[in-house]
Design an enzyme around this catalytic site. Structure first.
Site, short mmCIF file in Angstrom:
data_model
loop_
_atom_site.label_atom_id
_atom_site.label_comp_id
_atom_site.label_asym_id
_atom_site.label_seq_id
_atom_site.Cartn_x
_atom_site.Cartn_y
_atom_site.Cartn_z
N ASP A 115 0.82 -1.22 0.00
CA ASP A 115 0.00 0.00 0.00
C ASP A 115 0.85 1.27 0.00
O ASP A 115 0.43 2.31 0.50
CB ASP A 115 -0.95 0.04 1.22
CG ASP A 115 -1.79 -1.22 1.32
OD1 ASP A 115 -2.27 -1.68 0.27
OD2 ASP A 115 -1.94 -1.73 2.44
N LYS A 173 2.27 2.16 -5.10
CA LYS A 173 2.90 1.65 -6.32
C LYS A 173 2.03 1.90 -7.54
O LYS A 173 2.54 2.16 -8.62
CB LYS A 173 3.16 0.14 -6.19
CG LYS A 173 4.18 -0.22 -5.14
CD LYS A 173 4.33 -1.71 -5.00
CE LYS A 173 3.12 -2.43 -4.47
NZ LYS A 173 2.74 -2.10 -3.10
N GLY A 180 -4.37 -4.17 -4.29
CA GLY A 180 -5.32 -3.15 -4.69
C GLY A 180 -4.54 -1.90 -5.07
O GLY A 180 -4.04 -1.21 -4.20
N HIS A 181 -4.37 -1.67 -6.36
CA HIS A 181 -3.57 -0.53 -6.81
C HIS A 181 -4.51 0.60 -7.24
O HIS A 181 -5.23 0.48 -8.22
CB HIS A 181 -2.63 -0.96 -7.95
CG HIS A 181 -1.56 -1.91 -7.49
ND1 HIS A 181 -0.77 -2.63 -8.33
CD2 HIS A 181 -1.15 -2.23 -6.24
CE1 HIS A 181 0.07 -3.37 -7.61
NE2 HIS A 181 -0.14 -3.13 -6.35
N GLN A 207 2.19 -5.87 -3.12
CA GLN A 207 2.53 -5.94 -1.69
C GLN A 207 3.88 -5.25 -1.43
O GLN A 207 4.26 -4.38 -2.20
CB GLN A 207 2.54 -7.40 -1.19
CG GLN A 207 1.15 -8.04 -1.13
CD GLN A 207 0.71 -8.64 -2.45
OE1 GLN A 207 1.48 -9.28 -3.14
NE2 GLN A 207 -0.56 -8.46 -2.81
P1 IMP Z 1 -2.73 -12.78 1.71
O1 IMP Z 1 -1.81 -12.20 0.70
O2 IMP Z 1 -4.18 -12.52 1.40
O3 IMP Z 1 -2.46 -14.22 1.99
O4 IMP Z 1 -2.49 -12.01 3.11
C1 IMP Z 1 -1.27 -12.16 3.85
C2 IMP Z 1 -0.87 -10.83 4.50
O5 IMP Z 1 -0.50 -9.92 3.49
C3 IMP Z 1 -1.99 -10.15 5.29
O6 IMP Z 1 -1.41 -9.46 6.38
C4 IMP Z 1 -2.55 -9.14 4.30
O7 IMP Z 1 -3.18 -8.05 4.93
C5 IMP Z 1 -1.27 -8.72 3.58
N1 IMP Z 1 -1.51 -8.23 2.23
C6 IMP Z 1 -1.80 -8.97 1.13
N2 IMP Z 1 -1.93 -8.17 0.05
C7 IMP Z 1 -1.70 -6.93 0.47
C8 IMP Z 1 -1.65 -5.66 -0.22
O8 IMP Z 1 -1.84 -5.56 -1.43
N3 IMP Z 1 -1.39 -4.59 0.57
C9 IMP Z 1 -1.14 -4.68 1.89
N4 IMP Z 1 -1.16 -5.83 2.56
C10 IMP Z 1 -1.44 -6.95 1.84
#
Ligand code: IMP
Length: 433
Positions: free
Chosen positions: A25, A28, A52-53, A233
């Site tokens: 977040d 990017k 989520g971009h 991420q």
């Molecule tokens: P997952 O990717 O859904 O398995 O989540 C694993 C961890 O990564 C959790 O703490 C999510 O909140 C975090 N996470 C996954 N995608 C994002 C992102 O795009 N932005 C911020 N945190 C993310």
């Protein structure tokens, strides 16, 4: 040089990676959107619908989950690489939504036939797993899909495209997934007919988009076209280098870009790390410089810090130089983009975490043991705020001296040059340093 003066690619830099250098977040989407103006090809190479971009174009806001942010530039060819776990249902929903908004993707969006697909049973497994492990995942089935990939029991885009023979594969995969759900104590079960219908319907839509995208990217580079590799991420969510086990299941650091795009690492010419001027995190796990309740609420409100995918409030805190220094190292960052500087405009003073203390000893690295990281005490340096709007700044000289001093200090502490500063959500609100 682009219309807004931002230049990133040059004769020596045809292949550039953009990664998040904190916990995701970082903004990017905006950086990729701005830089995509100069790119011929934009590739998403890991993660999936967990990302989520957010990109603001004029008075319109787009939130892209799986389609590369470069899609908003008519000239860019966009690729979903082999390292992505593709959720075909939400991918096509996103595509259709872009179509209704007048974004024409015909002939310029391709999906790797080697990418693994996220199916409804992966989401059931993700939710069941959360009951046990409480990572705070996005619930999008990301972890279970990567588990299946590494466990050599995944379903790839090529499998969905194959049509009727997907039945046998899916029957096998669902039997296993349902057995797993039973073992995990979940009462829910995946439905074979639902999966077969989805495979037939979306396999047909995937077929014209699917190809060997590694070859596409390789060919573009051979022809000296410009390629932007778009990470999702952030480094601290990397499955190897992040705050394990509170991480996502892919390699979010720059090393993952070559693998996930299907090119060799020697093709990459530069790595831009995107950092917020402060720090946020969604989900569970350590966040050493998390602000106290009142200040956290103020940062969240000023920065609009709610998840673009799940709407969850983000945890907020101060810039953590130890984290960013680590990120510079594990990504090999050649430059930094500092975003959301304007969020700090009204603050009287701004703490910056410069190192940690663990049991009284100074610590300048991110400990690999998550329990230790949870216990560290950040050492802060407090810098004066500027209490003036930075939103209209288009060059460094437009910034108040305190804001420039703040950026100088971040750069010194992080150990990488700041190349861009973003001062608002709009495309033009960017400073090239
Ligand atoms: P997952 O990717 O859904 O398995 O989540 C694993 C961890 O990564 C959790 O703490 C999510 O909140 C975090 N996470 C996954 N995608 C994002 C992102 O795009 N932005 C911020 N945190 C993310």
């Amino acid at each position: 040089m682009s219309a807004n003066g931002v230049c990133m690619f040059d004769r020596k830099h045809n292949c550039v990676v953009v990664v998040g250098a904190q916990w995701g977040d970082e903004g990017k989407g905006k950086l990729v959107d701005v830089l995509a103006e100069q790119a011929d090809v934009v590739v998403r190479y890991q993660g999936g619908a967990n990302a989520g971009h957010t990109v603001v174009v004029g008075d319109r806001q787009f939130v892209l989950h799986q389609i590369p942010s470069g899609i908003l530039h008519g000239g860019a060819t966009c690729v979903v690489g082999n390292g992505v776990v593709l959720d075909p249902e939400t991918f096509f929903a996103e595509l259709d939504e872009l179509g209704t908004q007048g974004i024409d993707i015909s002939g310029r969006l391709f999906v790797s036939d080697r990418a693994h697909v996220v199916l409804p049973y992966h989401k059931l497994l993700d939710q069941a797993s959360e009951q046990q492990q409480q990572i705070g995942t996005t619930g999008r089935g990301i972890g279970p899909t990567y588990e299946d990939k590494i466990g050599r029991r995944g379903v790839r885009v090529a499998d969905l495209c194959r049509g009727s023979s997907a039945r046998e594969l899916l029957t096998d995969r669902l039997a296993r997934a349902n057995a797993m759900l039973g073992m995990m104590g979940s009462a829910r079960r995946a439905d074979l007919d639902e999966h077969l219908e989805l495979a037939e319907r979306l396999g047909a839509r995937l077929r014209p988009l699917a190809r060997d995208t590694g070859l596409l990217v390789h060919t573009a580079l051979r022809e000296s076209r410009r390629v932007l590799l778009e990470g999702a991420q952030g480094a601290l969510l990397d499955v190897d280098h992040g705050t394990y086990p509170f991480v996502t299941s892919s390699s979010t650091t720059a090393g993952g870009a070559a693998i996930g795009a299907g090119i060799g690492p020697t093709e990459i010419d530069g790595v831009l790390g995107v950092v917020k001027a402060y720090t946020t995190r969604v989900g569970n796990g350590p966040l050493p410089t998390e602000a106290d309740g009142v200040m956290e609420g103020r940062l969240r409100e000023l920065g609009g810090e709610f998840g673009a995918t799940t709407g969850r409030p983000r945890r907020c805190g101060w810039f953590d130089a130890t984290v960013v220094r680590y990120s510079v190292r594990v990504n090999g960052l050649t430059g930094l983009a500092v975003t959301k500087l304007d969020v700090l405009d009204t603050l009287e003073s701004i703490p910056v975490g410069i190192s940690y203390r663990i049991d009284g000893d100074v610590c300048e690295e991110v400990p690999s043991d998550v329990e230790l990281l949870d216990r560290v005490q950040p050492v802060y340096e407090t810098l004066p705020g500027w209490q003036a709007s930075t939103a209209g700044a288009r060059k460094l000289a437009d910034l108040p001296p305190q804001a420039r001093a703040y950026l100088d200090r971040l750069q010194d502490l992080a150990g990488a040059p700041i190349r861009y500063v973003s001062v608002g959500t709009r495309r033009d609100q960017i400073i090239e340093v």
